[in-house]
Scaffold this active site. Structure first.
Site, PDB file in Angstrom:
ATOM      1  N   GLU A 177      80.177  67.364  11.040  1.00 33.83           N
ATOM      2  CA  GLU A 177      79.846  67.281  12.461  1.00 33.83           C
ATOM      3  C   GLU A 177      80.690  66.246  13.191  1.00 33.83           C
ATOM      4  O   GLU A 177      80.324  65.752  14.255  1.00 33.83           O
ATOM      5  CB  GLU A 177      78.352  67.021  12.625  1.00 33.83           C
ATOM      6  N   HIS A 246      72.600  62.451  14.115  1.00 35.47           N
ATOM      7  CA  HIS A 246      73.947  61.975  13.834  1.00 35.47           C
ATOM      8  C   HIS A 246      73.916  60.447  13.723  1.00 35.47           C
ATOM      9  O   HIS A 246      73.068  59.787  14.333  1.00 35.47           O
ATOM     10  CB  HIS A 246      74.935  62.356  14.946  1.00 35.47           C
ATOM     11  N   CYS A 363      78.005  60.682  22.907  1.00 31.85           N
ATOM     12  CA  CYS A 363      78.070  62.073  22.442  1.00 31.85           C
ATOM     13  C   CYS A 363      79.094  62.872  23.235  1.00 31.85           C
ATOM     14  O   CYS A 363      79.676  63.825  22.733  1.00 31.85           O
ATOM     15  CB  CYS A 363      76.708  62.744  22.581  1.00 31.85           C
TER      16      CYS A 363
END
Length: 436
Positions: A177, A246, A363
Site C-alpha cells: 500500500e 496504514h 494521505c
C-alpha cells in the site's frame, strides 16, 4: 551509477479529489470511512479544500505537484466482471445486479496518493537513480483497480531514465500500500538515510493488515537499498485494531525526526534504538498514550499530518483541523512547542470533506526527493504554480458535482458528468485525451 547531489528538493504530489468522491464506506478497518458510510458527500467542496491546502504549502515556500483523478466510473473493471454493452449499459446492468460493484467502480480513492507507490531517493539506491514502485493495493477491491492508471501517471511524470526508474506493482498476493507504510530518517547534517518499511501481521481486531512484510522486502530489493540501512518494522496489533489501517495514521518521519504514538509499533524501543544507532542526531518525538489515547490519535489524524522542512530549515507540522480542535491533542502540541524541540511550527489546514472518507493531509500527498537536475526532468504538467491552481479551481467550480448521495451512484447523468469533468481537467492541464 547515476549522479548524486547534496542539494535535495522535496516535492509533495497531492491527489486532486475526483468528481466521484462519495461515502460508500468501502474501506474495511478505516474508522472514518465506516462512520460516514451512506452520508451525502460534497465533491466540489472536497476538491477545492484540497487545492487550498496545496496553495498553502506553496505559500510556505514548498514545492508542490499534483496527480490527476482516475477515470471513473471504471467501466473496464466492470467489464472484467462480465458486464457488457455500451458504457451506460454495462453500468446500468451492474447497478441492477449489485449496486456495491458500481460503488467500487465509482471510488475516488486514488486521491490518497500516499498509496500510489513507494519512493527511494537516488541517495538511497545502489544505482543512484530515484526508484518508484507502484503499489498494488490488493487488499481492497475498490483500490486494487488503481494500479494501472497510477502507473501510467508515474511513468509519464518520471519518464527520464537518467534519473528515475519506475517499477510496476508487485504480484497481488503480496499486499503493498505504498508510502503510507514507509518512512525515511536522515542525519540532520547530511549523510546516509535509514529507510523504514512498516508492515502488519495477519489480522488484528478483525481488520486486515494491508502491508505485507514480503511486499516491503521486495520493494527494498528492487530499489537496491543498503540492507544495513533498511529496517523492516511491524506495526502494533493494537494500532491496526484501533483503526490505523496504514502506518501513517500513527507515525510520520521527516529529516532527522521520527514522530510517533507510543503504541504505533510492536517493539518501539527496538526501532528507536536501530534508528538512533544509524542516524547521528536522530530525534524521536513520541506521544505518550496517557496524554493522547490511540483512539484520539486515530480519530483526529494527528499523525497523518505532514511533517515538512521549511526553507529556513525549521520543521512544520501541517495538521488537519480536527487535530487542532481536540483539547487533548492541542494541549500536548502546545507543550511540545514550549520545549524548543525539532518541530518548530504548527499549521492547521481544513480538508474535512476528504477526512470524512478516511485520510488526512499526509494521505493526500506523495513525497518525492530529487536533486535540481532530476527535478528539471519531471514532466512540468505535474508541477503546480498559481496559474495551474487557477485552472484547476475553475474546472472544479464549473464541473464537479456539488453533492452525491448513495442512490446517485446509479444515475446515468452523474456518470456522464463525472467523465466530462475529468476530461475537462486533464485538458486544462495540457494532457491529451488518451494520454493519462
Amino acid at each position: 551509477m547515476g549522479r548524486r547531489s547534496d542539494v535535495v528538493i522535496e516535492i509533495n504530489f497531492d491527489g486532486i479529489v475526483g468528481p466521484t468522491h462519495n461515502y460508500a464506506g468501502l474501506s474495511v478497518g478505516n474508522r472514518a470511512s465506516a462512520a460516514n458510510a451512506g452520508a451525502v458527500s460534497a465533491p466540489r467542496v472536497a476538491a477545492l479544500q484540497g487545492i487550498a491546502k496545496m496553495r498553502r504549502m506553496m505559500a510556505l515556500g514548498l514545492r508542490q505537484g499534483v496527480f490527476l483523478p482516475h477515470d471513473r466510473p471504471n467501466t473496464g473493471w466492470l467489464r472484467a466482471l462480465g458486464f457488457v454493452g455500451s458504457e451506460q449499459e454495462a453500468l446500468a446492468s451492474a447497478w441492477m445486479a449489485d449496486p456495491a460493484l458500481v460503488a467500487n467502480a465509482m471510488s475516488a480513492s486514488a486521491m490518497w496518493t500516499a498509496n500510489a507507490g513507494t519512493v527511494s531517493p537516488a541517495s538511497d539506491t545502489s544505482d543512484g537513480l530515484c526508484h518508484i514502485s507502484v503499489a498494488n493495493l490488493s487488499t481492497m477491491p475498490h483500490r486494487a483497480s488503481e494500479a494501472a492508471q497510477t502507473e501510467r501517471q508515474l511513468r509519464l511524470a518520471f519518464a527520464d531514465p537518467r534519473y528515475f526508474r519506475v517499477h510496476g506493482p508487485l504480484p497481488s498476493a503480496f499486499g503493498d500500500e505504498g508510502a503510507a507504510n514507509f518512512m525515511r530518517v536522515v542525519p540532520a547534517n547530511g549523510g546516509a538515510a535509514v529507510e523504514i518499511f512498516v508492515h502488519g501481521d495477519g489480522h488484528a481486531g478483525g481488520f486486515p493488515s494491508r502491508q505485507h512484510r514480503t511486499a516491503s522486502e521486495a520493494v527494498a530489493r528492487r530499489h537496491g537499498t543498503d540492507p544495513s540501512r533498511t529496517l523492516m518494522v511491524r506495526q502494533s496489533d493494537a494500532a491496526i485494531a484501533a483503526g490505523a489501517f496504514h502506518n501513517d495514521v500513527v507515525a510520520v518521519a521527516n529529516g532527522h525526526v521520527l514522530f510517533a504514538h507510543a503504541q504505533a509499533f510492536a517493539d518501539p524501543a527496538a526501532l528507536y534504538d536501530a534508528v538512533t544507532a544509524r542516524v547521528p542526531g536522530a530525534a524521536i518525538v513520541e506521544v505518550p498514550a496517557d496524554r493522547i489515547s490511540l483512539d484520539t490519535a486515530i480519530r483526529t489524524y494527528l499523525f497523518n499530518s505532514q511533517l515538512v522542512t521549511m526553507p529556513d530549515g525549521g520543521m512544520t507540522l501541517v495538521l488537519p483541523a480536527e487535530a487542532g480542535e481536540n483539547a487533548d491533542v492541542w494541549a500536548w502540541l502546545s507543550d511540545l512547542m514550549a520545549t524548543n524541540g525539532p518541530i518548530t511550527r504548527l499549521e492547521v489546514v481544513d480538508v474535512r470533506e476528504s477526512m470524512r472518507n478516511g485520510g488526512g493531509p499526509a494521505c493526500l500527498r506523495f513525497r518525492v526527493q530529487v536533486d535540481a537536475d532530476a527535478c528539471a526532468a519531471i514532466d512540468p504538467r505535474f508541477l503546480l504554480d498559481d496559474a495551474a491552481c487557477d485552472r484547476i479551481e475553475a474546472v472544479i467550480a464549473r464541473e464537479w458535482p456539488e453533492a452525491i448521495a448513495p442512490g446517485d451512484l446509479g444515475n446515468p447523468d452523474l456518470w456522464a458528468q463525472c467523465k466530462h469533468a475529468r476530461t475537462s481537467l486533464t485538458a486544462a492541464l495540457g494532457f491529451g485525451p488518451d494520454e493519462i
